[in-house]
Motif scaffolding. Structure first.
Motif, short mmCIF file in Angstrom:
data_model
loop_
_atom_site.label_atom_id
_atom_site.label_comp_id
_atom_site.label_asym_id
_atom_site.label_seq_id
_atom_site.Cartn_x
_atom_site.Cartn_y
_atom_site.Cartn_z
N SER A 121 44.78 15.88 7.28
CA SER A 121 44.53 17.05 6.44
C SER A 121 43.06 17.47 6.45
CB SER A 121 44.97 16.77 5.00
OG SER A 121 46.35 16.50 4.93
N LEU A 122 42.14 16.47 6.48
CA LEU A 122 40.72 16.79 6.42
C LEU A 122 39.96 15.86 7.36
CD1 LEU A 122 38.43 18.45 5.08
CD2 LEU A 122 38.24 16.61 3.38
N ALA A 123 39.34 16.42 8.39
CA ALA A 123 38.53 15.66 9.35
C ALA A 123 37.10 16.19 9.25
CB ALA A 123 39.07 15.83 10.75
N GLN A 124 36.14 15.27 9.05
CA GLN A 124 34.77 15.70 8.85
C GLN A 124 33.77 14.74 9.47
OE1 GLN A 124 34.64 16.09 4.47
NE2 GLN A 124 34.54 18.31 4.73
N LEU A 125 32.62 15.29 9.86
CA LEU A 125 31.44 14.49 10.13
C LEU A 125 30.65 14.44 8.83
CD1 LEU A 125 29.49 12.99 12.10
CD2 LEU A 125 28.41 15.21 12.51
N VAL A 126 30.39 13.23 8.35
CA VAL A 126 29.80 13.03 7.03
C VAL A 126 28.49 12.27 7.18
CG1 VAL A 126 30.11 11.88 4.79
CG2 VAL A 126 32.04 13.06 5.88
N ALA A 127 27.51 12.65 6.37
CA ALA A 127 26.29 11.85 6.21
C ALA A 127 26.46 11.05 4.92
CB ALA A 127 25.06 12.74 6.13
N ASP A 128 26.62 9.74 5.05
CA ASP A 128 26.91 8.89 3.91
C ASP A 128 25.64 8.66 3.09
OD1 ASP A 128 28.50 7.42 2.26
OD2 ASP A 128 28.81 5.73 3.64
N HIS A 129 25.86 8.21 1.86
CA HIS A 129 24.75 7.92 0.94
C HIS A 129 23.80 6.89 1.54
CE1 HIS A 129 23.27 5.35 -2.59
NE2 HIS A 129 22.61 6.47 -2.69
N VAL A 130 22.50 7.16 1.45
CA VAL A 130 21.46 6.23 1.89
C VAL A 130 20.52 5.99 0.71
CG1 VAL A 130 19.53 5.81 3.44
CG2 VAL A 130 21.56 6.98 4.29
N TYR A 131 20.43 4.73 0.28
CA TYR A 131 19.44 4.38 -0.74
C TYR A 131 18.16 4.00 -0.02
CZ TYR A 131 17.02 1.91 -4.49
OH TYR A 131 16.07 1.49 -5.41
N THR A 132 17.11 4.76 -0.24
CA THR A 132 15.87 4.60 0.52
C THR A 132 14.80 3.83 -0.23
OG1 THR A 132 15.04 6.75 -0.22
CG2 THR A 132 16.32 6.71 1.83
N GLY A 133 15.17 3.18 -1.35
CA GLY A 133 14.22 2.37 -2.07
C GLY A 133 13.77 3.01 -3.37
N PRO A 134 13.11 2.22 -4.25
CA PRO A 134 12.69 2.73 -5.56
C PRO A 134 11.78 3.94 -5.49
CG PRO A 134 12.49 0.33 -5.47
CD PRO A 134 12.79 0.79 -4.07
N LEU A 135 11.01 4.07 -4.41
CA LEU A 135 10.10 5.21 -4.28
C LEU A 135 10.61 6.27 -3.31
CD1 LEU A 135 6.65 3.33 -4.11
CD2 LEU A 135 7.86 4.19 -6.12
N GLY A 136 11.82 6.09 -2.79
CA GLY A 136 12.33 6.98 -1.76
C GLY A 136 13.01 8.22 -2.30
N ASP A 137 13.40 9.10 -1.36
CA ASP A 137 14.11 10.34 -1.71
C ASP A 137 15.57 10.05 -2.02
OD1 ASP A 137 11.78 11.67 -1.17
OD2 ASP A 137 12.38 12.35 0.83
N ASN A 138 16.18 10.98 -2.74
CA ASN A 138 17.60 10.88 -3.03
C ASN A 138 18.41 11.49 -1.88
OD1 ASN A 138 19.90 10.24 -4.63
ND2 ASN A 138 20.08 12.40 -5.20
N ILE A 139 19.30 10.68 -1.26
CA ILE A 139 20.08 11.14 -0.11
C ILE A 139 21.55 10.80 -0.38
CG2 ILE A 139 20.38 10.99 2.39
CD1 ILE A 139 17.47 10.20 2.61
N PRO A 140 22.27 11.66 -1.10
CA PRO A 140 23.68 11.39 -1.42
C PRO A 140 24.60 11.69 -0.25
CG PRO A 140 23.05 13.52 -2.31
CD PRO A 140 21.80 12.93 -1.67
N THR A 141 25.85 11.33 -0.38
CA THR A 141 26.86 11.62 0.64
C THR A 141 27.09 13.14 0.72
OG1 THR A 141 27.97 9.51 0.27
CG2 THR A 141 29.26 11.26 1.31
N ARG A 142 27.14 13.64 1.96
CA ARG A 142 27.38 15.07 2.16
C ARG A 142 28.23 15.30 3.40
NH1 ARG A 142 21.11 16.66 1.79
NH2 ARG A 142 20.97 14.46 2.35
N PRO A 143 29.20 16.22 3.34
CA PRO A 143 29.94 16.60 4.54
C PRO A 143 29.09 17.56 5.37
CG PRO A 143 30.72 17.88 2.69
CD PRO A 143 29.67 16.95 2.14
N LEU A 144 28.88 17.23 6.65
CA LEU A 144 28.06 18.10 7.50
C LEU A 144 28.90 19.19 8.16
CD1 LEU A 144 25.84 15.38 9.21
CD2 LEU A 144 25.24 16.88 7.31
N LEU A 145 30.07 18.80 8.63
CA LEU A 145 30.94 19.78 9.28
C LEU A 145 32.39 19.33 9.17
CD1 LEU A 145 31.87 18.56 12.32
CD2 LEU A 145 29.48 19.11 12.81
N THR A 146 33.27 20.31 9.18
CA THR A 146 34.71 20.08 9.15
C THR A 146 35.29 20.37 10.52
OG1 THR A 146 34.87 20.61 6.79
CG2 THR A 146 36.89 20.77 8.08
#
Length: 610
Positions: free
Chosen positions: A372-397
């Motif tokens: 039903s749904l096929a996607q290329l996804v960028a999964d959540h990356v925790y980059t450390g206490p001082l890092g940027d917020n990088i949550p899970t996001r679908p890049l393309l369907t």
């Protein structure tokens, strides 16, 4: 108004012929192009970037470097792009091993003050004069509009008019000629190009000023990709459409507003949070791009993380289930191709961690009709206490249906296999070479984010003696006039221990050379890179407590830091000054870069790139 489907008119082959001598080719400025830096709307079908191909061993390109403002959203994002005279934006440059790439670029961006990025260069320099006063109207040195071009991952000369970023400035209104000679044994794969003026790199790349560069011939190194549908997928970042970013209360947990939005071939996700503030009240949504695939087809995806700052953990998911992809190449080197039996074995993975500026090339299957749904996804990356917020996001369907783009894209399919090419083993045999020295290179930063450092220390020769000390102080912010942090000899192999002593992730990029990954220690290792040749590697954050001095920001009572051990390959013919740095460009712009100098072997003259 954002240009959408009318961009398809530029998606055709442009053959670049060598019709004029290099000197004559360089003299004429490239005029600005009307309506530069067009972008697609969120949710559009991903189009292959326009392509230019070498002919008879030469690719001549004329670029107008331009900027404009995206007025379709509240932040008024500043856009940058390389435009050809006939309106192609950031085209993919196709060359073969041994080819010559001539680029004439005119900087058609307006002059602007440098502000805090003021960095006067000392002579000798390449390009514009760099003796600058603080008044940008009274000098021809670096300004806020200065640019140059870095040919990321290529193993080419760092001399003037080559891949030189330490002494090359192209200011507003100036025209400059690049003359890039590719080695005859340059590995076939995905490289990229982007501006690299220290202090301005993040803004240029975040504005979209980057394109793909492909050294062709992978079909004759890895026959598994021959005749497959191929897609060049350039991932970029930019401020969110609402100009928002917010980290969750617990940043180790997926969620929140991402630091930056993402796009695929200029199709943005248009990250939107409703209501905008405050987190966690608002709900953040994304509008992924679309790709149409033929049922039952295998495709060859060539993905460049051309973001300024974001590590991406890529997964192909069918109805939420990670799928196996077959890794073909990493950082423009076909995996397992430099040593051992050929053709090389592919590497199966269910996800791939792609640091900023890194590239991965892999075979992916189209989803079956039952999905039903096929996607290329960028999964959540925790980059450390001082890092940027990088949550899970679908890049393309991924959708099943007619692949119209394949019919009009010149590089939509890999050529057929002809014969196995065993001559593109530039890095072979490195493991049998005794490293001349072992160095410790480490990342540090100010806890308040005001300054970032990359240090080289702890150097020991192969005979166990301490290396000669270079006149270079640790915790020194980069300046183009700095002395080299490292001096090595052409023809040598060095073992580097790359440590992260900061409380956020950092990524090491080596200009001009590649390195072989030996180990990933004291952290959860990234898949598929062990024993492979890279020009980018991520070293996760240190888990120790913050120090009290604000700079030695990670105190680990056991003296153990996340680290990567690698063999640095200086055996190529090139000598000169080039750099190594963190490719989170916000860190590089704030000082996390250093110069290394390769000197000729005693008694030998410098050789030209082969």
């Amino acid at each position: 108004m954002r240009i959408v489907h009318m961009m398809r008119r530029i998606l055709f082959v442009v053959m670049a012929f060598a019709i004029a001598p290099v000197g004559a080719f360089a003299q004429t400025p490239v005029p600005p192009v009307a309506n530069p830096c067009p972008r697609f709307a969120a949710g559009s079908v991903v189009q292959q970037p326009p392509a230019l191909f070498s002919h008879n061993g030469v690719l001549n390109v004329r670029f107008s470097y331009q900027t404009t403002t995206d007025t379709t959203d509240s932040p008024g994002r500043q856009l940058f792009c390389f435009m050809t005279p006939d309106g192609l934006e950031n085209p993919t440059l196709h060359v073969n091993p041994g080819d010559t790439l001539n680029i004439t670029v005119t900087n058609n961006t307006p002059t602007s003050p440098v502000g805090e990025t003021f960095h006067p260069y000392n002579p000798p320099n390449c390009g514009d004069s760099t003796q600058q006063t603080q008044d940008p109207t009274q000098n021809s040195g670096m300004t806020g509009g200065s640019m140059n071009i870095h040919y990321h991952g290529t193993n080419v000369s760092p001399q003037c008019h080559g891949d030189n970023v330490t002494k090359t400035l192209i200011n507003s209104g100036s025209t400059f000629q690049y003359h890039i000679v590719f080695p005859t044994d340059e590995p076939p794969g995905l490289y990229w190009y982007h501006p690299h003026v220290h202090g301005l790199a993040e803004a240029a790349v975040q504005g979209g000023g980057a394109g793909a560069l492909v050294v062709d011939g992978i079909n004759n190194v890895q026959p598994a990709v021959a005749k497959l549908r191929q897609r060049i997928l350039v991932l970029r970042d930019q401020p969110t459409i609402q100009g928002l970013s917010e980290t969750p209360t617990d940043p180790t947990v997926d969620g929140g507003i991402p630091q930056l939005d993402l796009s695929v071939n200029f199709v943005p996700l248009d990250t939107t949070t409703t209501p905008p503030m405050p987190y966690p009240t608002g709900v953040t949504t994304y509008t992924p791009a679309l790709i149409q695939m033929e049922a039952g087809e295998k495709e060859f995806w060539r993905v460049s993380n051309s973001t300024s700052d974001a590590p991406l953990d890529l997964q192909v998911r069918f109805d939420g289930v990670p799928q196996t992809i077959q890794v073909v190449g990493i950082d423009a080197v076909p995996v397992n191709s430099q040593d051992g039996p050929q053709p090389p074995a592919l590497i199966p993975v269910t996800h791939f961690r792609l640091p900023p500026a890194s590239r991965v090339e892999f075979i992916v299957n189209a989803p079956p009709s039952s999905v039903s749904l096929a996607q290329l996804v960028a999964d959540h990356v925790y980059t450390g206490p001082l890092g940027d917020n990088i949550p899970t996001r679908p890049l393309l369907t991924m959708q099943l249906g007619p692949d119209d783009d394949a019919a009009i894209s010149a590089d939509s399919r890999v050529p057929a296999f002809k014969a196995l090419n065993n001559h593109l083993k530039r890095f072979s045999g490195i493991s049998s070479v005794t490293p001349s020295v072992t160095r410790t290179v480490y990342f540090e930063e100010m806890e308040d984010g005001s300054a970032f450092f990359i240090n080289a220390s702890g150097c020991v020769t192969a005979k166990g003696a301490q290396c000669a000390i270079q006149p270079y102080d640790p915790d020194t912010k980069f300046d183009n006039n700095n002395l080299p942090a490292i001096i090595t000899t052409q023809g040598s192999v060095e073992k580097w221990i790359i440590q992260n002593r900061a409380r956020e992730n950092h990524e090491l990029h080596q200009h001009q050379i590649h390195f072989k990954v030996l180990s990933q220690d004291n952290f959860n290792p990234a898949p598929a890179i062990q024993g492979q040749f890279l020009d980018m590697v991520e070293v996760p954050y240190c888990t120790g407590a913050a120090s009290t001095d604000g700079i030695h920001a990670c105190l680990d009572l056991n003296g153990v830091y996340p680290q990567v051990e690698a063999l640095m390959d200086f055996r190529g013919p090139d000598i000169g000054d080039f750099v190594f740095h963190c490719h989170i460009l916000g860190h590089e712009d704030r000082g996390m870069m250093a110069i290394e100098r390769v000197v000729a072997k005693p008694g030998e003259a410098a050789r030209k790139s082969r």
